[in-house]
Write an enzyme that holds these catalytic residues in place. Sequence first.
Site, short mmCIF file in Angstrom:
data_model
loop_
_atom_site.label_atom_id
_atom_site.label_comp_id
_atom_site.label_asym_id
_atom_site.label_seq_id
_atom_site.Cartn_x
_atom_site.Cartn_y
_atom_site.Cartn_z
CG HIS C 132 -1.93 0.98 1.37
ND1 HIS C 132 -1.67 2.27 1.74
CD2 HIS C 132 -3.26 0.90 1.15
CE1 HIS C 132 -2.82 2.95 1.76
NE2 HIS C 132 -3.80 2.15 1.40
CG ASP C 208 0.51 -2.49 6.18
OD1 ASP C 208 -0.50 -2.67 6.90
OD2 ASP C 208 0.48 -1.78 5.15
CD GLN C 211 -6.92 -4.48 4.02
OE1 GLN C 211 -7.87 -5.17 4.39
NE2 GLN C 211 -7.07 -3.21 3.64
CE LYS C 234 -7.28 0.08 6.08
NZ LYS C 234 -7.97 0.40 4.83
CB CYS C 374 -3.72 3.37 -1.64
SG CYS C 374 -4.84 4.73 -1.41
C1 LIG Z 1 -2.27 -2.93 3.60
C2 LIG Z 1 -2.62 -1.54 4.04
N1 LIG Z 1 -1.69 -0.76 4.60
C3 LIG Z 1 -1.97 0.47 5.04
C4 LIG Z 1 -3.23 1.00 4.91
C5 LIG Z 1 -3.45 2.39 5.41
O1 LIG Z 1 -4.31 2.37 6.52
P1 LIG Z 1 -4.91 3.72 7.06
O2 LIG Z 1 -5.43 4.45 5.88
O3 LIG Z 1 -5.99 3.29 8.00
O4 LIG Z 1 -3.80 4.45 7.75
C6 LIG Z 1 -4.25 0.22 4.33
C7 LIG Z 1 -5.62 0.70 4.16
O5 LIG Z 1 -5.94 1.67 3.53
C8 LIG Z 1 -3.93 -1.07 3.89
O6 LIG Z 1 -4.86 -1.83 3.33
#
Ligand SMILES: Cc1ncc(COP(=O)(O)O)c(C=O)c1O
Lengths: 142, 142, 417, 417
Positions: C132, C208, C211, C234, C374
């Site tokens: 991401h 990370d 998910q 999430k 993203c």
């Molecule tokens: C794998 C992953 N990393 C990071 C993020 C970023 O999370 P957040 O936008 O809640 O900071 C997301 C979700 O958008 C994600 O799916």
Amino acid sequence: MTIQEEQQEIIADFEYLLNWDDKYEYIIQLGKELPLIDSRYKTEDNLIRGCQSRVWLHADFLDGKLSFTADSDAIITKGLVSLVIKVLSGHTPKEIVDAEITFIEAIGLSSHLSPTRSNGLLSMLKQIKLYALAYQAKSVHS
Amino acid sequence: MTIQEEQQEIIADFEYLLNWDDKYEYIIQLGKELPLIDSRYKTEDNLIRGCQSRVWLHADFLDGKLSFTADSDAIITKGLVSLVIKVLSGHTPKEIVDAEITFIEAIGLSSHLSPTRSNGLLSMLKQIKLYALAYQAKSVHS
Amino acid sequence: MHDTTTISDPALNIEHLRKDFPILDQTIYGSPLVYLDNAATTQKPEAVLKAMDDYYHTINSNVHRGVHYLSQRATEAYEGSRQKIADFINARHNHEIIFTRGTTEAINLVAASFGKKFLQAGDSILVSAVEHHSNIVPWQLICEEKGATLRVIPVDDNGELILHDLHRLLEGVKLVAFNYVSNSLGIINPVKHIISTAHSYNIPVLLDAAQAVQHMEVDVQDLDVDFLAFSSHKLYGPTGIGVLYGKEEWLNQLPPYQGGGEMIKTVTFEKTTYNDLPYKFEAGTPDMAGAIGLGAAIDYILGLGIRNVRQAEHNLMTYALDTLQDVQGIRFIGKADSANRAGVISFLVGDIHPFDLGEILDKQGIAVRTGHHCAQPVMDRYCIPGTVRASLAVYNNREDVDRLAAGIRKAAKLLLG
Amino acid sequence: MHDTTTISDPALNIEHLRKDFPILDQTIYGSPLVYLDNAATTQKPEAVLKAMDDYYHTINSNVHRGVHYLSQRATEAYEGSRQKIADFINARHNHEIIFTRGTTEAINLVAASFGKKFLQAGDSILVSAVEHHSNIVPWQLICEEKGATLRVIPVDDNGELILHDLHRLLEGVKLVAFNYVSNSLGIINPVKHIISTAHSYNIPVLLDAAQAVQHMEVDVQDLDVDFLAFSSHKLYGPTGIGVLYGKEEWLNQLPPYQGGGEMIKTVTFEKTTYNDLPYKFEAGTPDMAGAIGLGAAIDYILGLGIRNVRQAEHNLMTYALDTLQDVQGIRFIGKADSANRAGVISFLVGDIHPFDLGEILDKQGIAVRTGHHCAQPVMDRYCIPGTVRASLAVYNNREDVDRLAAGIRKAAKLLLG
Ligand SMILES: Cc1ncc(COP(=O)(O)O)c(C=O)c1O
Ligand SMILES: Cc1ncc(COP(=O)(O)O)c(C=O)c1O
């Protein structure tokens, strides 16, 4: 026809399309119908990058009037692009600058006009206005 | 008296104090009563910095038993400190290490034991345990 | 249409638990809502909303420094949530849990603080090709600042990380950062293998888990991971809060990230000393209500049983892959089966633009995400403008999947027609 | 005891609006709650809680990138809040409003991004002697990193900034950061004078308005301030969200702070381009519910009328200063009268330790804050361990003040007795 009349006509056309699928079918049909832009104008320079779809826009200025050709990679956007061009092409810069594009909202596709979706169509409309502004400024000064 | 008995006695004393003001009056009285620490021990080294109040603590080790003197800039803390010293002074490191300090909670001043308030009393209790642990380790090895 | 009263997993009554999410019970453009954008954000059970409402109605107060009753109750509730989170991911200490705004901030915190202390010109950070943006850009920013470089674990046509070169890739690397489950492909990466390989060179790893935590048991001690990040929103929790887990020995080494109230011990204009963990990394008034809401979300998931959640979602994922496979022209981007997949199905249909497909699905009340999610480098890797992504949560049922399949067919007919 | 049905300000019916804050209606240790810790955090009106609840019950969804209906509604609501905030402080553009976690993060953002771009060894940042730690430590961190120094506007015995040396103090300064209202003393600083003096040397100014926006009209164009920060939770809004206002021309010059989703235009591993304002500074999923709650809080305040709020608080402040003055042994720390004061009264009684006084007040159901209020240098300046701070909000009434005065008398009797 004025820009306003062109828009009224489109809105009237859409009033006969009662269901959303009919409306989309019509827009998609428009999107498919013709190549909107000469492929040599499909350049990086003419590319308007939306977050979701891309639009290419080319402008010609002739006899005091602006005309546009365009394309998009998304077919619904392309259909709307074709309507926008129908409405705005062949008008003077001033007419275009002053025009309020209402038909997209009126036919129920307002989300294409929402900056939050930051898609190609909205950027294209902005770009068209910018072109028109530029030519308007030029003609005032010349 | 054992540490446990000392605590029981305090808790019993407090049972006669029905209102919170009576309890506080008693603690404040204790806090005022005697200088708890020789002023030459009120050094930076012996200072335990809480977020709200400060406590100075000095430990003596004699005949296998630990005794403490202390002071605080806040009078309620000082009163509690005086009770803690009454309970823990004069006991062996092992007794102190094993002791569970329950009276503060039992007399209704548990917030002084809450790490979230990070006040001097809690830090002082930790420090006493650390002293006791250190002397216990020493006496095991010697 | 399948009989939706058939519950795929006996341990969870999905129709029953859907009642905890009243938002699902609405119509969009005249059709009942099918919410399949859970990888973007999940809906919140009533218990989470009630916990926050209760907080605001009874004990709302600033935490930590208050002498007074409300402040003490608020602090206990806030710190209670920290403990719940520590237990949830099996952290050794509750002070290894740092509250952040979300995954993105958690990663930025580590990138900035770790980078400041440990990164030098010529060093590398290793990420994967399926990250991401939130796990790419923070590293780009710090690498640029330090003259370090970003290195990338490549991915194959199926969406699996290519690891046979991992040893070579790890040369000169100061930290490895990658996702447990890819948000664009849904593939569960071989985390233990990567972590232990990195550790064999004493290289720390940030995972990370944005998910992952909502779909499966995550045990930071078992993984032996050094840093782990996830978002509340999430995980059925409120927006605006998330977690950075860090091993105590790492967090103690990192310099503070933001400065302000709470994160200091003493302040003078000449010299400031920092507070202990976790406060060193929590500058300013924290999101008390958010933390408490996240605690309630974890209670909710534990109440369902995280294994039951995994099982129910696994069953639905199997059903969804089977059902969607029959849609003419469909191509899955990322080829994992349901055993190696969590939450996400990314796909394209013929040469339909994902934006077009998403719009026609929306008109049928079906919420999916379209675009690059993203994760633009993933799209570039597969030379596609984006995908349509349907993502599952525990409250999704077979009817949702059936509606999606029917919706795609209708859209394809309209768009290709 | 005064008759509490006498409303000091005719424009606001305080007894009536107290009903919007049901948390106030509770007993603590058997006494009705008197909440006078509003400078730490305010209580939230029902309308704010309802706005967040409605959001979660109807449109909760990730913002900005969604094609689908819920996402569009959520985005409209989120951006609608941004517009409300822009209007509230009279910002020229809504993209000059950046959502942050709070004042602390807003200041950290500017310190890090401004510092990265504009601060060099030998430069200075100028703060005042009455700052909150959140407006000291971020500058210390960046100054240390850049080899710059922190310079301090001194304060006199009354709590007023000493400004006759301001021109000299501004030499070599790259940015001035100070608070509109001091959270430890309650004094309203001469902001316009400082801003215009700084501007005469082309030095930008950041105003910490954490203790200002809830008490009086703040107009960023009228102030001509370059950056301004405040927190939602002190403004009757939810925890976990706050605002950085920045002039467009400044924000455009600053490099991004955190990296991640939303703040980029395009990402490749080689090159990333950043998004436009305000998104450039909003990495990751924002706190949608928090932003919407803050919007509702602003609606609430505008509903009361910010001038009415100021007037009612001014009247109560006058009453409070009068009433407390009669308490034997009381010393006010910070000497402003109610015209130059907002929200806060800091005091000591005899040589009673503030912690002792606070505890005895708490037992009587009176919530005040004791200690250094995250403004340790202020305490050092006056050589005191801390103060007792009573802080007012619009829902406080004369009874609260009377209870406080009586509570202090009782505490003094016990403690000195
Ligand atoms: C794998 C992953 N990393 C990071 C993020 C970023 O999370 P957040 O936008 O809640 O900071 C997301 C979700 O958008 C994600 O799916
Ligand atoms: C003047 C001032 N500045 C900054 C802050 C920090 O605000 P927050 O903790 O909401 O980030 C506060 C409040 O604590 C304050 O009163």
